[in-house]
Structures are given as structure tokens and as C-alpha cells.
Design an enzyme around this catalytic site. Structure first.
Site, short mmCIF file in Angstrom:
data_model
loop_
_atom_site.label_atom_id
_atom_site.label_comp_id
_atom_site.label_asym_id
_atom_site.label_seq_id
_atom_site.Cartn_x
_atom_site.Cartn_y
_atom_site.Cartn_z
N GLY A 118 0.82 -1.20 0.00
CA GLY A 118 0.00 0.00 0.00
C GLY A 118 0.86 1.25 0.00
N SER A 119 0.41 2.26 0.73
CA SER A 119 1.04 3.58 0.66
C SER A 119 2.45 3.63 1.22
CB SER A 119 0.16 4.61 1.38
OG SER A 119 -1.07 4.77 0.70
N THR A 120 2.86 2.64 2.02
CA THR A 120 4.25 2.65 2.49
C THR A 120 5.21 2.50 1.32
OG1 THR A 120 4.16 0.25 2.90
CG2 THR A 120 3.67 1.71 4.76
N ASN A 121 4.69 2.03 0.18
CA ASN A 121 5.52 1.84 -1.00
C ASN A 121 5.75 3.16 -1.77
OD1 ASN A 121 6.78 -0.20 -2.86
ND2 ASN A 121 5.32 0.68 -4.30
#
Length: 597
Positions: free
Chosen positions: A311-314
């Protein structure tokens, strides 16, 4: 009778003259003696022949057979090496124990109940179980209890009960119970490691068994003054991990509490040293009880075996690719709508909103999917793919952990029209918790990736510590890019950020990122449920520790900023105090997130 019958003739007299007796002739004594001597000679010749066969022709065969029956070979089990934390506290150790057995034929039926009661009181075994084992007249051996402490075994032998025996052996103990259970693993009944480091380093820990040969009599007792040979066992080496026992405990406590509170399927926490890449804690919930592993279902070390879409950690990787390519700067402004058409799909931000003029810093801080896609469009697919590979996606981390997966990074040539957009914000790729923690360690370390390390070294039989080789270091991005991304991540945790404020730690500058992704699950053969993540590091201006918290399939809440960020805060706060890392005393620089208003 007729008329001519003599008995009817009057006056006729018959006289009977018997034959004289035949004289008895005795046998010839010499002949009998000769026959007897011949018989004896035959018998003696048979014995002599057999004796010649035994003493001459087959002597070696029978000598070898007798030796096999008389000479017994015993295995001398080597003591298994200990596994300790970074400070030498034992997480797995081997102690001497005894197996208590009995010969039921030597226990009189009248005393069976009394004997069972006495043994049950010392061994902690049900009296009925022991009585049943003693009531087996057709066997001369029955095991009453294994892994009995030596002091208890001595008390058992002091009872002077006929037929009791205490056989020495080693027992594997795990003082922490489930502490770092998925990392350490456990030893099976055969004395070999089955999972975790117990399996990976089984040969090193097990050492080398010795052996000895002794001569015994028919009763099994050793014959005094007979020859014997002995090869001493070589004890196993110890394994010292980089895990800190106290921080590991705090991590396990925090993630277990949150898994229960959110009804999540599972969760993991990783704490790493930014500069060395050493894993300070690797916790999973639920965790296996190492002292009762046969009854506790083990899900393995999910921090390295369970893959999920980040998700957004990427988005930091997309940011790194864009900054390295010179396609954007932190202050670059994008007009960001809440929807974006990518090939045949329309992709949306997490929340509806009117068009906004966001800086690239604002896009990352507010975790805009649309803004991230717009930045990725300026980079191109191949540079983005290369950056994902450089950060370690699609390959194992090199930490050498049992059951580690490489994750999933589709080849660039296979990306569909919409996949090139979804990968930019963390869907369509899969990682492990350790892989994602390593990404943020790289950013915190000024763009230099240090291969995660969890084995500090080994300890020999003389307690001498042999350190492991230093971890490999690889520059992934420039120091300037790492610094720019750090400021974006610090903005995400600040009061102005919309996602990571619950990860803020009073007095410390924290940089981090939330992640909320749909979760692929085989049970529904598609996407069902969520993966909630928060990963960050502190102090942001002089990073020392990086931590990641992830929860799988939570039922009470699902946003990473709501349920994963608090776990990060609790664990990181404890780790900072435990490591005595003070605040830097500096203030985060102001950043521009939007040109609106």
C-alpha cells in the site's frame, strides 16, 4: 473223536518223552567290549570334529559373535549450544535431565499401589497412570517420566525401589516461553531443530556426538577390568542474536494487544538499527510457545514468510525514483483531483476531495494515490521497476532467516496498463515485513542499504565470541534524495499530516508513513479485508532506530494510521528509553504542502 482215537481205546497207554533243554550259550565278552569301544570312538570322534570346527575352522566367527554380544557401543550425546540475545541472555539452552523407567516384573503386586503413590508425588504424574504402567507383567521396561530434573531423579532413586532406573540425557529449555518463538524455532523429539534458527543452524548447535564401547555380562552389568574405548562428544557452538530481549518483549506485548483489540488475523513488528542493519526485535502475534510447541499451532515467522501488498508505504520508492530522475522536487506543485484514469480503470484517492494544488511533499504526506501516479508518469515504468529492485523487492533480504519469502515483483514487461499505476502506490506488488522495514532503513541511513542482520556471531566451547561478518552495504539513492524523503515522511507524522499523527512521540522528531491496502486472501479467492501498516524512524534528523508494525485482516478499524501507528509509537518509545537514545533537541523545518489558501 472217532473209534480209532487213542483215548477211546481201552488199555492203550501213551508215554511222552520231552526234549532235553538247550544249553544257554553266553556272548563273547571281547566282542561286546569291542562294539562298545567302537561306539564310544564314534561319539568321541563327533565331539572331536565339532571341537575342531569350533576351535579351528569357525573360531573367528564365534569369537566375533561373542564379542558382539559382550561388547556394547553407547552414544555419548553432545550438549546442544545455547541461543542468546545480543546481551548474552539465554533464549534457548540445554540442561541435564533424567528419564525415569521401571522394570514392572520387579514390583510386587501387593506393593504396586504404594510404589505408584510415592513416584507420583515426586514426578508430578498421575498415580493411576504410573500404576497402569507398573501392571504390565509381559515387559521389563516402561518409561514413567522423561525430562526429570537431576535433583528430582536423585530423590526417586533414594526410594530404593527395585527395578527403577534413571537414564541421563539432555533437555532443551526456552526460558522466555514464546519470546521470539518464530525466530528461534524448536527442537524435535529426535534432538534436531525443526524450524527457525534451531533448524537453520542445527549442525552448528548440535555439535558432534561421541561414543564408547564397554564389555558387559549377561545381566547387562559392565565387566570390570575389561577393555573399553571412548570418543568424547564435541559440544555444539552457541548462537548469539542481535535481538534485544527487553525490546523483543515490548514488541510482542504491543502487537499481541493490538491484534486482540482489532480482531486481526495476525500481526508483526520489526525494530532495526539504522546504522548496522541489525534486527533488534522481530515479533509475531499469535506466537508459538516453545516449551509446548506440540500443542501450540505454529504459523511460523510471519515477519519474513507472509507476503502482502504494502500500500502507501511503497510510495517512498516512487518518490525516490522521481527525485533521482530529476522529474520532480519536493516543492513541485501538482493539480491533484480525487480520481485518475489509467488505461481501462479509474483509480481514486482514499477520500473524495475537490481538485487541490499539492506540492510533491504534500502528496506523500497526505498519501495521495492520484498525486503519486502523476509523479510516476513523469518517471516511466523502467526506472520505477529498477528502483523497486534496488530497494530489494522480488528478492530475499539476505538475513538468512528460516522460511523467508522473496515477495512478488512482476517483470516490467508483464505490467498491464493499469498495473503501472497501481504499483506506484503499492498495489500489484507483494513484500514481507522485513523487506519493507529494510526500505525505510535505507532512507534513514542516508540512502545506503545495509543487509538486515540478525545473527551477531557464535560462541565456542570456551565461551569465546566470534562476531559475524559485517553486513553488506549498498548505496541505493543519493543522500540528498534520502534527506528530501525524510522531510516528507516527517511532515506525514506532523500535526499538518493527515495520516500518521498517532505515531508522534513527544520530544522526538519522527518520520514515517502509513499504509492501508486491500488484502488478497485464498479463502475468498480474491481481495477481502485489509493490511494496515505503519513504518518509520527516529530521531528524524539523526536516525537510530526504524520500526514497522503490520496487522493482517483487522475487523475493528483498518487504516494504518489508526491501528498500526499506535503500535509503532508504543514499541519505539520503549526502544528509545531502553537504548538510552535522547531527543536531538532540534525542530523540524517547515515544509510547504499546498499552494491553496
Amino acid at each position: 473223536m472217532g473209534p480209532d482215537d487213542p483215548e477211546r481205546r481201552p488199555g492203550l497207554r501213551i508215554t511222552w518223552n520231552p526234549r532235553p533243554p538247550v544249553p544257554l550259550r553266553l556272548g563273547n565278552p571281547s566282542r561286546r567290549i569291542n562294539i562298545g569301544l567302537m561306539g564310544m570312538a564314534v561319539v568321541l570322534s563327533l565331539f572331536a570334529g565339532r571341537l575342531v570346527q569350533l576351535q579351528g575352522l569357525d573360531s573367528k566367527v564365534f569369537e566375533a559373535r561373542a564379542e558382539r554380544l559382550r561388547v556394547q557401543e553407547e552414544t555419548l550425546t553432545a550438549r546442544r549450544g545455547s541461543i542468546t540475545d545480543v546481551n548474552g541472555h539465554e533464549l534457548a539452552l540445554t540442561v541435564e535431565a533424567r528419564a525415569i523407567s521401571a522394570d514392572p516384573t520387579k514390583v510386587l503386586p501387593a506393593k504396586r499401589d504404594q510404589v505408584a503413590g510415592s513416584l507420583a508425588a515426586l514426578l508430578g504424574v498421575d498415580k493411576g497412570v504410573i500404576a497402569a504402567k507398573l501392571a504390565q507383567p509381559k515387559t521389563r521396561y516402561t518409561l514413567l517420566a522423561g525430562n526429570v530434573p537431576t535433583a528430582t531423579a536423585a530423590k526417586v532413586l533414594d526410594l530404593k525401589i527395585d527395578g527403577l532406573a534413571a537414564t541421563p540425557h539432555y533437555e532443551r529449555l526456552y526460558p522466555g516461553g514464546n519470546l521470539a518463538g518464530g525466530v528461534i524455532g524448536y527442537v524435535g523429539d529426535e534432538g534436531h531443530g525443526l524450524v527457525g534458527f534451531e533448524q537453520v543452524y542445527d549442525k552448528l548447535l548440535a555439535g558432534q556426538d561421541g561414543k564408547q564401547t564397554v564389555e558387559t555380562g549377561g545381566t547387562g552389568q559392565r565387566i570390570p577390568m575389561t577393555r573399553s574405548t571412548k570418543q568424547e562428544p564435541v559440544a555444539g557452538r552457541g548462537l548469539r542474536l542481535t535481538i534485544d530481549r527487553d525490546i523483543q518483549w515490548a514488541a510482542q506485548t504491543a502487537i499481541a494487544k493490538q491484534v486482540q483489540a482489532t480482531g486481526a488475523r495476525s500481526g508483526s513488528v520489526i525494530v532495526m538499527d539504522v546504522r548496522t542493519g541489525q534486527v533488534v526485535a522481530m515479533a509475531n502475534a499469535p506466537e508459538v510457545d516453545l516449551n509446548d510447541w506440540e500443542r501450540t499451532p505454529s504459523l511460523g515467522n510471519r515477519a519474513v514468510s507472509e507476503v502482502f501488498e504494502p500500500g502507501s508505504t511503497n510510495k517512498v520508492i516512487t518518490a525516490a525514483a522521481a527525485l533521482e530522475a530529476g522529474a520532480v522536487r519536493p516543492e513541485t506543485v501538482f493539480e491533484v483531483a480525487d480520481k485518475y484514469r489509467c488505461a481501462d480503470r479509474v483509480l481514486s484517492d482514499a477520500h473524495p476531495h475537490p481538485p487541490e494544488n499539492l506540492t510533491f511533499t504534500g502528496i506523500i504526506a497526505e498519501s495521495s494515490n492520484v498525486g503519486t501516479i502523476m509523479a510516476a508518469d513523469r518517471v516511466g515504468d523502467q526506472p520505477l521497476y529498477n528502483m523497486l529492485r534496488a530497494f530489494g523487492f522480488g528478492a530475499k533480504t539476505g538475513a538468512g532467516l528460516y522460511g523467508e519469502e522473496a515477495g512478488l515483483l512482476p517483470k516490467r514487461e508483464t505490467w498491464s496498463g493499469s498495473q503501472r499505476c497501481t504499483i506506484a502506490f503499492g498495489q500489484g506488488v507483494s513484500v514481507t515485513a522485513l523487506q519493507m522495514a529494510s526500505v525505510y532503513q535505507t532512507i534513514a541511513n542516508g540512502g545506503v542499504r545495509v543487509t538486515p542482520q540478525i545473527v551477531a556471531g557464535t560462541v565456542d566451547q570456551h565461551r569465546r565470541f566470534v562476531p559475524a561478518k559485517p553486513a553488506r552495504q549498498t548505496r541505493v539513492i543519493t543522500a540528498r534524495t534520502a534527506k528530501d524523503i525524510t522531510r516528507m515522511l516527517e511532515a506525514a507524522v506532523s500535526a499538518e499530516g493527515s495520516t500518521g499523527s498517532l505515531a508522534a512521540i513527544k520530544g522526538y522528531r519522527v518520520a514515517g508513513k502509513t499504509g492501508t491496502a486491500m488484502r488478497y486472501d485464498e479463502s475468498c479467492r480474491g481481495y477481502c479485508g485489509y493490511t494496515a501498516t505503519f513504518v518509520g524512524f527516529t530521531p528524524a534528523d539523526a536516525p537510530r532506530l526504524v520500526a514497522l508494525a503490520v496487522l493482517q485482516a483487522p475487523e475493528n478499524g483498518h487504516f494504518g494510521g489508526e491501528i498500526a501507528a499506535p503500535v509503532f509509537k508504543d514499541v519505539m518509545t520503549f526502544a528509545l528509553k531502553s537504548r538510552k537514545i535522547p531527543p536531538t533537541g532540534t525542530t523540524a523545518p517547515s515544509v510547504r504542502m499546498s499552494t491553496d489558501g
